[in-house]
Write an enzyme that holds these catalytic residues in place. Structure first.
Site, PDB file in Angstrom:
ATOM      1  N   ASP A 130      52.934  39.038  39.567  1.00 53.14           N
ATOM      2  CA  ASP A 130      51.610  38.519  39.189  1.00 53.14           C
ATOM      3  C   ASP A 130      50.776  39.612  38.504  1.00 53.14           C
ATOM      4  O   ASP A 130      50.017  39.335  37.574  1.00 53.14           O
ATOM      5  CB  ASP A 130      50.871  38.024  40.438  1.00 53.14           C
ATOM      6  CG  ASP A 130      51.480  36.750  40.994  1.00 53.14           C
ATOM      7  OD1 ASP A 130      51.924  35.900  40.196  1.00 53.14           O
ATOM      8  OD2 ASP A 130      51.511  36.602  42.230  1.00 53.14           O
TER       9      ASP A 130
ATOM     10  N   ARG B 273      23.831  40.731  53.422  1.00 58.49           N
ATOM     11  CA  ARG B 273      24.033  42.110  53.885  1.00 58.49           C
ATOM     12  C   ARG B 273      25.435  42.204  54.435  1.00 58.49           C
ATOM     13  O   ARG B 273      25.846  41.363  55.249  1.00 58.49           O
ATOM     14  CB  ARG B 273      23.040  42.479  55.000  1.00 58.49           C
ATOM     15  CG  ARG B 273      21.625  42.712  54.514  1.00 58.49           C
ATOM     16  CD  ARG B 273      20.763  43.139  55.691  1.00 58.49           C
ATOM     17  NE  ARG B 273      19.422  43.467  55.266  1.00 58.49           N
ATOM     18  CZ  ARG B 273      18.477  42.575  55.037  1.00 58.49           C
ATOM     19  NH1 ARG B 273      18.724  41.292  55.183  1.00 58.49           N
ATOM     20  NH2 ARG B 273      17.269  42.962  54.677  1.00 58.49           N
TER      21      ARG B 273
ATOM     22  N   ASP C 244      29.675  44.038  53.599  1.00 60.50           N
ATOM     23  CA  ASP C 244      30.530  44.892  52.773  1.00 60.50           C
ATOM     24  C   ASP C 244      30.490  44.475  51.301  1.00 60.50           C
ATOM     25  O   ASP C 244      30.533  45.321  50.415  1.00 60.50           O
ATOM     26  CB  ASP C 244      31.982  44.807  53.260  1.00 60.50           C
ATOM     27  CG  ASP C 244      32.224  45.714  54.458  1.00 60.50           C
ATOM     28  OD1 ASP C 244      31.252  46.314  54.948  1.00 60.50           O
ATOM     29  OD2 ASP C 244      33.383  45.808  54.906  1.00 60.50           O
TER      30      ASP C 244
HETATM   31  P1  NAD Z   1      49.174  44.279  43.391  1.00 60.78           P
HETATM   32  O1  NAD Z   1      50.348  44.280  42.494  1.00 60.78           O
HETATM   33  O2  NAD Z   1      49.124  45.233  44.512  1.00 60.78           O
HETATM   34  O3  NAD Z   1      48.985  42.785  43.889  1.00 60.78           O
HETATM   35  C1  NAD Z   1      48.667  42.538  45.153  1.00 60.78           C
HETATM   36  C2  NAD Z   1      49.367  41.258  45.589  1.00 60.78           C
HETATM   37  O4  NAD Z   1      48.562  40.160  45.167  1.00 60.78           O
HETATM   38  C3  NAD Z   1      50.774  41.031  45.015  1.00 60.78           C
HETATM   39  O5  NAD Z   1      51.612  40.621  46.067  1.00 60.78           O
HETATM   40  C4  NAD Z   1      50.554  39.891  44.031  1.00 60.78           C
HETATM   41  O6  NAD Z   1      51.698  39.042  43.905  1.00 60.78           O
HETATM   42  C5  NAD Z   1      49.434  39.153  44.684  1.00 60.78           C
HETATM   43  N1  NAD Z   1      48.674  38.282  43.786  1.00 60.78           N
HETATM   44  C6  NAD Z   1      48.103  38.583  42.603  1.00 60.78           C
HETATM   45  N2  NAD Z   1      47.513  37.485  42.087  1.00 60.78           N
HETATM   46  C7  NAD Z   1      47.735  36.489  42.974  1.00 60.78           C
HETATM   47  C8  NAD Z   1      47.367  35.129  43.023  1.00 60.78           C
HETATM   48  N3  NAD Z   1      46.638  34.590  42.050  1.00 60.78           N
HETATM   49  N4  NAD Z   1      47.741  34.401  44.105  1.00 60.78           N
HETATM   50  C9  NAD Z   1      48.463  34.934  45.100  1.00 60.78           C
HETATM   51  N5  NAD Z   1      48.834  36.228  45.121  1.00 60.78           N
HETATM   52  C10 NAD Z   1      48.474  36.985  44.065  1.00 60.78           C
HETATM   53  O7  NAD Z   1      47.840  44.485  42.623  1.00 60.78           O
HETATM   54  P2  NAD Z   1      47.529  44.225  41.131  1.00 60.78           P
HETATM   55  O8  NAD Z   1      48.745  44.084  40.333  1.00 60.78           O
HETATM   56  O9  NAD Z   1      46.571  45.280  40.791  1.00 60.78           O
HETATM   57  O10 NAD Z   1      46.828  42.805  41.194  1.00 60.78           O
HETATM   58  C11 NAD Z   1      45.464  42.692  41.368  1.00 60.78           C
HETATM   59  C12 NAD Z   1      45.208  41.532  42.254  1.00 60.78           C
HETATM   60  O11 NAD Z   1      45.706  41.821  43.536  1.00 60.78           O
HETATM   61  C13 NAD Z   1      43.727  41.318  42.416  1.00 60.78           C
HETATM   62  O12 NAD Z   1      43.241  40.405  41.473  1.00 60.78           O
HETATM   63  C14 NAD Z   1      43.602  40.831  43.835  1.00 60.78           C
HETATM   64  O13 NAD Z   1      43.445  39.429  43.894  1.00 60.78           O
HETATM   65  C15 NAD Z   1      44.900  41.190  44.484  1.00 60.78           C
HETATM   66  N6  NAD Z   1      44.617  42.079  45.601  1.00 60.78           N
HETATM   67  C16 NAD Z   1      44.587  41.546  46.827  1.00 60.78           C
HETATM   68  C17 NAD Z   1      44.228  42.322  47.898  1.00 60.78           C
HETATM   69  C18 NAD Z   1      44.201  41.706  49.249  1.00 60.78           C
HETATM   70  O14 NAD Z   1      44.616  40.548  49.372  1.00 60.78           O
HETATM   71  N7  NAD Z   1      43.665  42.391  50.245  1.00 60.78           N
HETATM   72  C19 NAD Z   1      43.900  43.657  47.734  1.00 60.78           C
HETATM   73  C20 NAD Z   1      43.945  44.179  46.452  1.00 60.78           C
HETATM   74  C21 NAD Z   1      44.293  43.374  45.373  1.00 60.78           C
END
Ligand code: NAD
Length: 267
Positions: A48, A150, A152
């Site tokens: 993704d 208020r 994070d």
């Molecule tokens: P990354 O490759 O570490 O992706 C994080 C995970 O999010 C991967 O497993 C990816 O498959 C999944 N992901 C991405 N888009 C998705 C969607 N629409 N539905 C379900 N899963 C999805 O990080 P990256 O490549 O920099 O991707 C950025 C995205 O990762 C951000 O848009 C954010 O939504 C997601 N993310 C999630 C978290 C969390 O859930 N705590 C934390 C950081 C980033």
């Protein structure tokens, strides 16, 4: 008629192998031309995250470009084809070339205290946080004060992004056919003094959200994988974008099947 195709891949070994196999298959078909500039179809190989990077690279041409994702790891939300289905996929490029499905995007305008504005499109979400100290923000919906937040921070997601960061912060999973935005709280402070709604909200297409930041200093603002953090931000406005992302619907998977596969099924 030729189809102009750009290929974006990550640098994992498996993706590089799939990339060279795909290149050789495309070269066998004179109607399929590999380009970097002005593609009509962007094929991503990876996960993704790879599709998200491709979206940000070509998001100035969304009315001309369709996307298609090949996944080389786990099934993704934006990646339909598996690495062993390349031949079938290339054949389908010629037969189903005009079919596509489109999904809503998030329009983000960051407004600074000095009057500057920056505009972005997000495919998954935008989040705003304040690092170590409590973020205080006034949330307006359609120009009317809704609440003083208020905590994070806040996350605003698209329907297709609802299964990403939004889900991790307790937001609802939204079917991508619904033209809406979702506002989800990230660890809000709720006690006798401070009060927020305390649940995610779904915002309709004729509405918009503006978050006025009441804390000084630097805020952490993300647009998908981009970090656009900075100081001097006065407010951030969110609405459903007029642009949509178009996916080549050569292989369509039932959304709830995908959700089950990603989050529930244990294989
Ligand atoms: P990354 O490759 O570490 O992706 C994080 C995970 O999010 C991967 O497993 C990816 O498959 C999944 N992901 C991405 N888009 C998705 C969607 N629409 N539905 C379900 N899963 C999805 O990080 P990256 O490549 O920099 O991707 C950025 C995205 O990762 C951000 O848009 C954010 O939504 C997601 N993310 C999630 C978290 C969390 O859930 N705590 C934390 C950081 C980033």
């Amino acid at each position: 008629m030729t189809l102009r195709i750009a290929i974006i891949h990550n640098n994992e070994e498996k993706s590089l192998t799939v990339y060279s196999h795909l290149l050789s298959l495309l070269e066998e078909n004179k109607d399929l031309v590999v380009v970097e500039q002005n593609p009509e179809l962007v094929i991503t190989i990876g996960g993704d995250g790879t599709l998200l990077s491709a979206f940000h690279r070509y998001n100035h041409k969304l009315d001309e470009v369709r996307f298609l994702g090949v996944h080389t790891g786990h099934l993704g939300f934006y990646t339909d084809w598996r690495d062993y289905e390349l031949e079938e996929m290339v054949n389908s490029l010629c037969s189903d070339r005009d079919k596509s499905v489109s999904y809503p995007l998030l329009d983000v305008v960051i407004k600074f205290e000095d009057g500057r504005q920056k505009h972005f499109l997000a495919m998954n979400e935008s989040s705003v946080r304040k690092g170590s100290s409590t973020m205080v923000a006034d949330v307006y919906i359609k120009d009317e004060l809704f609440e003083r937040f208020r905590g994070d921070g806040l996350s605003i997601s698209t329907p297709t992004g609802s299964t990403a960061y939004n889900k991790s912060v307790g937001g609802a999973v939204v079917h991508p056919s619904i033209n809406a935005l979702q506002l989800a709280e990230i660890a809000s402070l709720n006690n006798r003094v401070f009060r927020t709604l305390g649940s995610p909200s779904i915002i309709g297409p004729r509405e918009w959200i503006e978050i006025f930041l009441n804390t000084e200093g630097k805020h952490m603002v993300t647009i998908d994988q981009l970090d656009v953090s900075g100081g001097g931000i006065q407010s951030i406005q969110y609405k459903i974008a007029k642009e949509r992302i178009h996916f080549a619907s050569y292989k369509h998977m039932h959304f709830w099947h995908r959700v089950k596969d990603a989050f529930i099924r244990e294989d």
